[in-house]
Write an enzyme that holds these catalytic residues in place. Structure first.
Site, PDB file in Angstrom:
ATOM      1  NE  ARG A  18     -99.854   3.386  45.839  1.00 52.44           N
ATOM      2  CZ  ARG A  18    -100.097   4.383  44.975  1.00 52.44           C
ATOM      3  NH1 ARG A  18    -100.096   5.619  45.373  1.00 52.44           N
ATOM      4  NH2 ARG A  18    -100.318   4.107  43.711  1.00 52.44           N
ATOM      5  CE1 TYR A  46     -90.696   1.749  69.724  1.00 46.04           C
ATOM      6  CE2 TYR A  46     -90.495   2.842  67.605  1.00 46.04           C
ATOM      7  CZ  TYR A  46     -90.583   1.685  68.354  1.00 46.04           C
ATOM      8  OH  TYR A  46     -90.548   0.473  67.733  1.00 46.04           O
ATOM      9  CG  ASP A  75     -95.676   7.960  69.958  1.00 48.21           C
ATOM     10  OD1 ASP A  75     -96.670   7.344  70.386  1.00 48.21           O
ATOM     11  OD2 ASP A  75     -94.713   7.403  69.406  1.00 48.21           O
ATOM     12  CE  LYS A  84     -95.418  -1.303  69.800  1.00 51.32           C
ATOM     13  NZ  LYS A  84     -94.670  -0.054  69.808  1.00 51.32           N
TER      14      LYS A  84
HETATM   15  C1  PLP Z   1     -93.926   0.705  68.902  1.00 54.67           C
HETATM   16  C2  PLP Z   1     -93.936   2.174  68.981  1.00 54.67           C
HETATM   17  C3  PLP Z   1     -93.804   2.968  67.838  1.00 54.67           C
HETATM   18  C4  PLP Z   1     -93.578   2.373  66.457  1.00 54.67           C
HETATM   19  O1  PLP Z   1     -94.647   1.618  66.033  1.00 54.67           O
HETATM   20  P1  PLP Z   1     -94.528   0.369  65.009  1.00 54.67           P
HETATM   21  O2  PLP Z   1     -95.934  -0.056  64.899  1.00 54.67           O
HETATM   22  O3  PLP Z   1     -93.608  -0.622  65.605  1.00 54.67           O
HETATM   23  O4  PLP Z   1     -93.980   0.936  63.737  1.00 54.67           O
HETATM   24  C5  PLP Z   1     -93.868   4.339  67.992  1.00 54.67           C
HETATM   25  N1  PLP Z   1     -94.002   4.903  69.195  1.00 54.67           N
HETATM   26  C6  PLP Z   1     -94.120   4.179  70.319  1.00 54.67           C
HETATM   27  C7  PLP Z   1     -94.274   4.864  71.624  1.00 54.67           C
HETATM   28  C8  PLP Z   1     -94.089   2.794  70.258  1.00 54.67           C
HETATM   29  O5  PLP Z   1     -94.183   2.079  71.385  1.00 54.67           O
END
Ligand code: PLP
Length: 389
Positions: A48, A102, A174, A199
């Site tokens: 952690r 998102y 992001d 992703k």
């Molecule tokens: C999936 C996604 C997230 C969130 O991620 P998790 O791993 O599901 O918590 C944030 N931003 C974008 C653009 C995403 O596609």
């Protein structure tokens, strides 16, 4: 090896690997210990605290891929995003966000920020003026996401980063949809880069993880909150992610190629009324995408023409799976209205330009001919249904 000069795929394969001194194995060993003897009084290793051997090694690779000084990895993309936002915002502060976000990020802001006394504004026009007119004396963060989900709108990263810098505001992006293969926002002046590693970084639909990349100073600020929130990643998953990133460059370049081919084919197709892909000249942000992206990514969206039912179309697909997530090696499709953006109101979806029949397509690494064939056979079937009605 002069690690400053090495190329993308070499970073993917080698940076941050842990040498197996004991057995000379080919891949990094996994250290699953939650308890480590003190090396000296200052270094306390604990999962952690984000400093196990595997975590530290993988962070080197991810920082290098995004051309940042340092990084932290988390148990999910949302853990990375929420921890980072709370590290830079406190009661009385204000954040400006893009409207097309998102869904999970939008929910975090809409459901949690008021409880903590954090003010937020969504921009109405996705232009520099749109961001500028929302700046207030207490604005601390500008947050963007480009290309966005699900319509693949493109935000001018360099311009937003410069605007933030001028006003002493921290800029965050992001970068999940682009991946570090197609876009490196730190080079364009952005302070903090976030990823859902679930992703493209993971890429095989079997890992939940997140990452943040920034200067050492900013990463330390995030770490101070992260150790309290406790969103660290298990070392087994860290190891899986290291393995997955070795093929990141290969996978995403192939996905770029497939997506561009499919976008062009769909655009010309008589049964498709709209295609959203930044690599198409018809996309309103194509010139901007060309300027700031190295490839246009594996995500695209499209609408079937009037009279064809999107849900039935989805059910008739045989190769392309209907699934919630994205960016895996396998192609997947979903209806944003019914899934990823279902928690938004009809009006909020309308504000983002999301029509009920819109389909979001995550293009995989399969042969493009097989993907086209699958789409065509599903279209043929629903056209027969249309005639029968
Ligand atoms: C999936 C996604 C997230 C969130 O991620 P998790 O791993 O599901 O918590 C944030 N931003 C974008 C653009 C995403 O596609």
């Amino acid at each position: 090896m002069n690690s400053k000069k090495i190329g993308f795929n070499t970073i993917c394969t080698h940076i941050g690997e842990i040498k197996d001194e004991q057995f000379k194995g080919a891949v990094s060993p996994i250290y699953l210990s939650t308890s480590y003897a003190f090396e000296d009084v200052d270094i306390k290793r604990y999962p952690r605290y984000f400093n196990t051997p595997n975590q530290e090694a993988l962070c080197k690779k991810i920082a290098k891929l995004e051309k940042g000084e340092s990084s932290l990895i988390f148990g999910s993309g949302m853990a990375a995003i929420s921890t980072t936002l709370f590290a830079f915002l406190q009661q009385g502060d204000h954040i400006i966000l893009q409207r097309t976000l998102y869904g999970g990020t939008a929910n975090l802001v809409n459901e949690e920020f008021k409880k903590h006394g954090i003010e937020y504004s969504y921009i109405e026009k996705q232009t520099l003026e749109g961001f500028e007119e929302k700046i207030k004396p207490n604005t601390k963060v500008i947050y963007i996401e480009t290309p966005s989900n699900p319509l693949l709108t493109v935000t001018d990263i360099k311009a937003v980063a410069a605007l933030a810098k001028k006003n002493d505001i921290t800029s965050m992006i992001d970068n999940t949809f682009a991946s570090p293969v197609n876009q490196n926002p730190i080079e364009l002046g952005i302070d903090i880069v976030l990823h859902s590693a679930t992703k493209y970084l993971g890429g095989h639909s079997d890992i939940l993880a997140g990452a943040v990349i920034a200067t050492e100073k900013n990463i330390d600020r995030i770490f101070q909150v992260a150790k309290n929130f406790g969103g660290s990643l298990s070392d087994f998953t860290v190891w899986m992610l290291e393995r997955s990133i070795k093929t990141l460059g290969l996978r995403v370049k192939r996905q770029n190629k497939n997506a561009l081919k499919l976008a062009k084919w769909l655009y010309k197709h008589e049964d498709i009324s709209a295609v959203y892909y930044p690599g198409l000249k018809s996309h309103p942000d194509h010139e901007l995408a060309k300027k700031q992206m190295k490839g246009y990514g594996g995500m695209l969206s499209f609408e079937l023409r009037e009279g064809l039912d999107a849900s039935t179309f989805q059910k008739e697909l045989q190769l392309i799976k209907s699934s919630m997530s994205l960016a895996g090696v396998e192609s997947t499709i979903l209806s944003p209205t019914l899934t990823s953006h279902a928690l938004l109101s009809e009006e909020e979806r309308h504000l983002q330009g999301i029509k009920n029949g819109l389909l979001r397509f995550s293009v995989g690494i399969e042969e493009k001919e097989d993907l086209m064939h699958d789409i065509q056979q599903a279209l043929n079937k629903i056209k027969i249904l249309e005639l029968e009605h």
